[in-house]
Each structure stands twice: as C-alpha cells, then as structure tokens.
Design a protein around this motif. Structure first.
Motif, PDB file in Angstrom:
ATOM      1  N   UNK A 161      -3.068  33.121  -9.135  1.00  0.00           N
ATOM      2  CA  UNK A 161      -3.004  32.224 -10.295  1.00  0.00           C
ATOM      3  C   UNK A 161      -1.873  31.201 -10.135  1.00  0.00           C
ATOM      4  N   UNK A 162      -0.759  31.618  -9.530  1.00  0.00           N
ATOM      5  CA  UNK A 162       0.357  30.699  -9.326  1.00  0.00           C
ATOM      6  C   UNK A 162      -0.012  29.630  -8.298  1.00  0.00           C
ATOM      7  N   UNK A 163      -0.669  30.043  -7.219  1.00  0.00           N
ATOM      8  CA  UNK A 163      -1.098  29.081  -6.198  1.00  0.00           C
ATOM      9  C   UNK A 163      -2.087  28.083  -6.792  1.00  0.00           C
ATOM     10  N   UNK A 164      -3.019  28.596  -7.605  1.00  0.00           N
ATOM     11  CA  UNK A 164      -4.002  27.719  -8.243  1.00  0.00           C
ATOM     12  C   UNK A 164      -3.327  26.733  -9.183  1.00  0.00           C
ATOM     13  N   UNK A 165      -2.293  27.181  -9.892  1.00  0.00           N
ATOM     14  CA  UNK A 165      -1.565  26.306 -10.811  1.00  0.00           C
ATOM     15  C   UNK A 165      -0.985  25.101 -10.069  1.00  0.00           C
ATOM     16  N   UNK A 166      -0.371  25.326  -8.907  1.00  0.00           N
ATOM     17  CA  UNK A 166       0.227  24.215  -8.162  1.00  0.00           C
ATOM     18  C   UNK A 166      -0.843  23.340  -7.511  1.00  0.00           C
ATOM     19  N   UNK A 167      -1.986  23.933  -7.149  1.00  0.00           N
ATOM     20  CA  UNK A 167      -3.098  23.117  -6.667  1.00  0.00           C
ATOM     21  C   UNK A 167      -3.574  22.176  -7.771  1.00  0.00           C
ATOM     22  N   UNK A 168      -3.610  22.685  -8.999  1.00  0.00           N
ATOM     23  CA  UNK A 168      -4.016  21.865 -10.143  1.00  0.00           C
ATOM     24  C   UNK A 168      -3.009  20.750 -10.385  1.00  0.00           C
ATOM     25  N   UNK A 169      -1.715  21.067 -10.286  1.00  0.00           N
ATOM     26  CA  UNK A 169      -0.673  20.042 -10.478  1.00  0.00           C
ATOM     27  C   UNK A 169      -0.822  18.925  -9.446  1.00  0.00           C
ATOM     28  N   UNK A 208       0.813  -1.214   0.000  1.00  0.00           N
ATOM     29  CA  UNK A 208       0.000   0.000   0.000  1.00  0.00           C
ATOM     30  C   UNK A 208       0.846   1.262   0.000  1.00  0.00           C
ATOM     31  N   UNK A 209       2.163   1.149   0.289  1.00  0.00           N
ATOM     32  CA  UNK A 209       3.021   2.330   0.275  1.00  0.00           C
ATOM     33  C   UNK A 209       2.999   2.995  -1.094  1.00  0.00           C
ATOM     34  N   UNK A 210       2.895   2.200  -2.159  1.00  0.00           N
ATOM     35  CA  UNK A 210       2.840   2.776  -3.505  1.00  0.00           C
ATOM     36  C   UNK A 210       1.534   3.528  -3.727  1.00  0.00           C
ATOM     37  N   UNK A 211       0.522   3.164  -2.945  1.00  0.00           N
ATOM     38  CA  UNK A 211      -0.781   3.819  -3.073  1.00  0.00           C
ATOM     39  C   UNK A 211      -0.818   5.133  -2.306  1.00  0.00           C
ATOM     40  N   UNK A 212      -0.070   5.207  -1.200  1.00  0.00           N
ATOM     41  CA  UNK A 212      -0.101   6.424  -0.383  1.00  0.00           C
ATOM     42  C   UNK A 212       0.935   7.455  -0.837  1.00  0.00           C
ATOM     43  N   UNK A 213       1.948   7.017  -1.578  1.00  0.00           N
ATOM     44  CA  UNK A 213       2.987   7.948  -2.027  1.00  0.00           C
ATOM     45  C   UNK A 213       2.444   9.123  -2.844  1.00  0.00           C
ATOM     46  N   UNK A 214       1.507   8.895  -3.780  1.00  0.00           N
ATOM     47  CA  UNK A 214       0.968  10.045  -4.520  1.00  0.00           C
ATOM     48  C   UNK A 214       0.328  11.085  -3.610  1.00  0.00           C
ATOM     49  N   UNK A 215      -0.336  10.630  -2.527  1.00  0.00           N
ATOM     50  CA  UNK A 215      -0.950  11.565  -1.583  1.00  0.00           C
ATOM     51  C   UNK A 215       0.123  12.372  -0.868  1.00  0.00           C
ATOM     52  N   UNK A 216       1.186  11.691  -0.425  1.00  0.00           N
ATOM     53  CA  UNK A 216       2.265  12.379   0.290  1.00  0.00           C
ATOM     54  C   UNK A 216       2.954  13.394  -0.624  1.00  0.00           C
ATOM     55  N   UNK A 217       3.266  12.975  -1.857  1.00  0.00           N
ATOM     56  CA  UNK A 217       3.960  13.871  -2.792  1.00  0.00           C
ATOM     57  C   UNK A 217       3.086  15.076  -3.143  1.00  0.00           C
ATOM     58  N   UNK A 218       1.830  14.820  -3.491  1.00  0.00           N
ATOM     59  CA  UNK A 218       0.929  15.915  -3.843  1.00  0.00           C
ATOM     60  C   UNK A 218       0.657  16.815  -2.632  1.00  0.00           C
ATOM     61  N   UNK A 219       0.531  16.207  -1.448  1.00  0.00           N
ATOM     62  CA  UNK A 219       0.336  16.991  -0.232  1.00  0.00           C
ATOM     63  C   UNK A 219       1.513  17.894   0.066  1.00  0.00           C
ATOM     64  N   UNK A 220       2.731  17.385  -0.177  1.00  0.00           N
ATOM     65  CA  UNK A 220       3.934  18.198   0.012  1.00  0.00           C
ATOM     66  C   UNK A 220       3.960  19.383  -0.947  1.00  0.00           C
ATOM     67  N   UNK A 221       3.478  19.175  -2.172  1.00  0.00           N
ATOM     68  CA  UNK A 221       3.401  20.284  -3.133  1.00  0.00           C
ATOM     69  C   UNK A 221       2.431  21.353  -2.625  1.00  0.00           C
ATOM     70  N   UNK A 222       1.252  20.925  -2.206  1.00  0.00           N
ATOM     71  CA  UNK A 222       0.252  21.865  -1.684  1.00  0.00           C
ATOM     72  C   UNK A 222       0.819  22.633  -0.498  1.00  0.00           C
ATOM     73  N   UNK A 255       4.019  23.082   0.497  1.00  0.00           N
ATOM     74  CA  UNK A 255       5.197  23.908   0.211  1.00  0.00           C
ATOM     75  C   UNK A 255       4.819  25.218  -0.455  1.00  0.00           C
ATOM     76  N   UNK A 256       3.939  25.160  -1.443  1.00  0.00           N
ATOM     77  CA  UNK A 256       3.529  26.386  -2.150  1.00  0.00           C
ATOM     78  C   UNK A 256       2.760  27.318  -1.213  1.00  0.00           C
ATOM     79  N   UNK A 257       1.858  26.748  -0.390  1.00  0.00           N
ATOM     80  CA  UNK A 257       1.116  27.579   0.559  1.00  0.00           C
ATOM     81  C   UNK A 257       2.043  28.164   1.622  1.00  0.00           C
ATOM     82  N   UNK A 258       3.072  27.393   2.016  1.00  0.00           N
ATOM     83  CA  UNK A 258       4.056  27.896   2.975  1.00  0.00           C
ATOM     84  C   UNK A 258       4.830  29.072   2.380  1.00  0.00           C
TER      85      UNK A 258
END
Length: 359
Positions: free
Chosen positions: A98-106, A69-83, A85-88
């Motif tokens: 618009x830049x914040x929205x772009x990274x939310x979309x990514x 299941x680690x392969x299943x949770x990794x996308x959440x961790x990676x995407x969560x880190x993006x969200x 980091x950009x908000x930080x």
C-alpha cells in the motif's frame, strides 16, 4: 542531442561497474524466490546507473541548448526519481504494498498535473475526466507490468530499450517540434543500452525493482508528450501493441492470483518466460524469442504510423489480436504439457545451471 545520447551510454557503461563493486562490498545482492531464475549473489542496483546516466545527460542537454523544453521534462525526472527511490528502498526494507502504491500514485498525479495524458482516441477528443482516469490507470498499470516481467537476464532491459527507441524514432520522424521529446527517449534508451552490457546472460547485475519500475514509468509517460496529429490518432493503440508482452503477462497474473485467491503481490513461477523455459527453451533462447517478438511489434507500430489513421488502426488491432492469440496459445500448451507433471522452476533452474557447469 546525439552527443548527449553517446554521453548517456558512456556514463551508464562507466558507472555500473562501480555500482557492482559497491554492491559486492556491502553485500547488496538480489534475493532468490520461486519466480527468480538465477542463483548465486548478483548485485541488484543496476537501475541506479540508468537513472544517473539519464538524469545527467538530459539536464546537461537542456541546459546547454537553453531549450524551454527543460520545464516540460522536469516533471518526468522528478516523478521518475520518486518511483525509483521508493522502489530502491523496497529492495532493502521490503515496504508494504500500500505504501509503494501510494508513492506511485503521487508520481502519477505529478505528471498528470503537468498535462501528460491521453487526449484523443482516433478523432474523438476525450472528456477531461475520462482522459485523466485512463491516463492514471495506464501509468500505474505499466509501472507494475514492467516490474513483474523483470525475471530473466536482459528481458526487462531489452524490452525497454526496444520500446523507448521506437518512441524516439516515432517522435523524431513525426513532428519537428517533437525533437526534444525524441532526445529524451534516445538518452533513456542509451542509458538502458549501457546497463544491458552487464545484464545480458549471464548477468553481472540486475536493475532491481527501482530500475524495472522506472522503466515502466518512463514507457508509460514518455508517449504522453504532445505529438503530431498522426501519432495522436493511434497513440493508445500503438502503445498497447508496444507493451503487449508485459501487459498480457500482468493481466494473466492478476487473473491467476484472483482465481487462486492469492495476493496480487505474491510471487509465482508462471510468467511468460517461466512457461517458455518449462516448455524446453533455455534462458538465452527464451530471451531471444521474446525480444524477436518485441522487434516485430516495434516494426508493426512503425508501419501502423506510416499507414496513418484508419489503415493504421486496422493493422494495429490485428497485431493486438494476434498477440492475445499467441499468449493464449503459450498458456494452453504450457498447461497441457505440465498438467500431470508440474514444473518447479527452481529445480529446472538448478538442472540447467548444472548442465552448463558440466559442459
């Protein structure tokens, strides 16, 4: 799993005081504006403690258990880190919307690529284009809804803890194969609980935009795990009920700003917690009131799962209608009371703080 849940809580409790000291050393304090209720210098990086505790506990858990299941949770961790980091960065650099929205979309596209999406509504299999579109707007919307509701000590964290804990219970009780999903929910809830030790009124630290957007992202994405047939049947309704407080508040804010020809990202002091304070509630009473409603929503979601299928759908729809009625009532009472006597939340905040200091 339960050892890692305890580890997540303890890590959060230990790390956050260090973050408070770091913020005080560098002067990293939350700003005040017309929608903020606090005054004074309050550190704003509580979300950092949450994501450290959650990431460490989940990585250790899945590594030690040697679960696929680690392969299943990794996308959440990676995407969560993006969200996060950009908000930080936005907390320090005031990034363009618009830049914040772009990274939310990514981040959203990452989890959609790994098949985190609503697949059914009741017994109807959703066409792929509709499934991805619905899930995309769901994730983006909930990220920003929790960012907007974060305006009162303990509110965003308290709502998040209750909702994520409820998701954990639903996963844990509904399907043996969803135990790993439940573990992820419980470890995140434990990290938030550790943060709440320092965020309860009077807060020693805020989660900041990084924390509030991370909460919204996790709450939007965690239920999109594959789950039992019973949960899949009413999943969308369950989640709308669970997030109805921040969701209705966000819809009202969008309508209000459209009507007044203002930017969606502009701040104001007419969110649900501001209105309750303007109606005479103290900050603590407002927090208890809203969290009590959230507890009822969580219990209703659990009962809806227990009743199963059509009966559960009827109950959840009735709860949602009640929430719309409740929010509308608060709205009209607020405007009836303040129509000829507009309430400045900044003045009200200072008066309440002065009264407390005098006592």
């Amino acid at each position: 799993m339960w050892w890692m849940v305890a580890f997540s809580f303890c890590t959060s409790v230990v790390v956050i005081p260090l973050i408070i000291l770091m913020c005080r050393h560098f002067g990293w304090y939350d700003t005040t504006n017309e929608r903020k209720i606090h005054k004074g210098n309050i550190p704003r990086l509580g979300g950092l403690g949450i994501i450290i505790a959650f990431t460490l506990s989940t990585v250790i858990y899945f590594t030690v258990s040697k679960s696929n299941s680690i392969t299943h949770v990794l996308p959440i961790i990676i995407a969560g880190l993006i969200i996060f980091t950009v908000a930080l960065l936005d907390d320090f650099l005031n990034l363009k919307a618009k830049l914040k929205l772009l990274f939310q979309i990514i981040a959203t596209v990452i989890v959609l690529y790994f098949d985190f999406r609503f697949k059914k509504i009741f017994n109807f299999e959703l066409p792929l284009w509709f499934s991805y579109t619905l899930s995309f707007f769901w994730i983006i919307g909930i990220i920003n809804a929790f960012n907007l509701i974060d305006g009162l000590d303990g509110l965003c964290g308290g709502l998040s803890f209750l909702i994520i804990s409820s998701l954990g219970i639903i996963f844990y009780s509904s399907d043996f194969n969803a135990k790993a999903s439940a573990g992820v929910c419980f470890m995140m809830a434990a990290a938030v609980a550790g943060f709440l030790v320092y965020n309860k009124p009077q807060a020693k630290i805020f989660m900041g935009d990084g924390g509030s957007q991370l909460m919204g992202f996790m709450i939007a994405v965690l239920p999109l795990y594959n789950s039992s047939e019973n949960f899949e049947y009413n999943k969308l309704l369950v989640m709308i009920v669970l997030v109805s407080i921040p969701a209705l508040d966000t819809i009202a804010a969008m309508w209000r700003r459209t009507r007044e020809h203002r930017n969606f990202m502009s701040a104001d002091s007419r969110h649900i917690h501001h209105k309750l304070i303007a109606l005479g509630f103290t900050k603590v009473q407002t927090l208890i009131f809203l969290l009590s409603i959230q507890v009822c929503l969580c219990l209703s979601a659990g009962l809806g799962m227990y009743l199963r299928h059509d009966k559960g759908s009827i109950l959840l729809t009735a709860i949602l209608v009640f929430m719309i009625f409740f929010y509308s009532s608060i709205h009209f009472i607020y405007y009836a009371v303040t129509k000829n006597n507009p309430v400045d939340i900044t003045v009200l905040r200072n008066e309440q703080n002065s009264q407390k200091e005098n006592k």
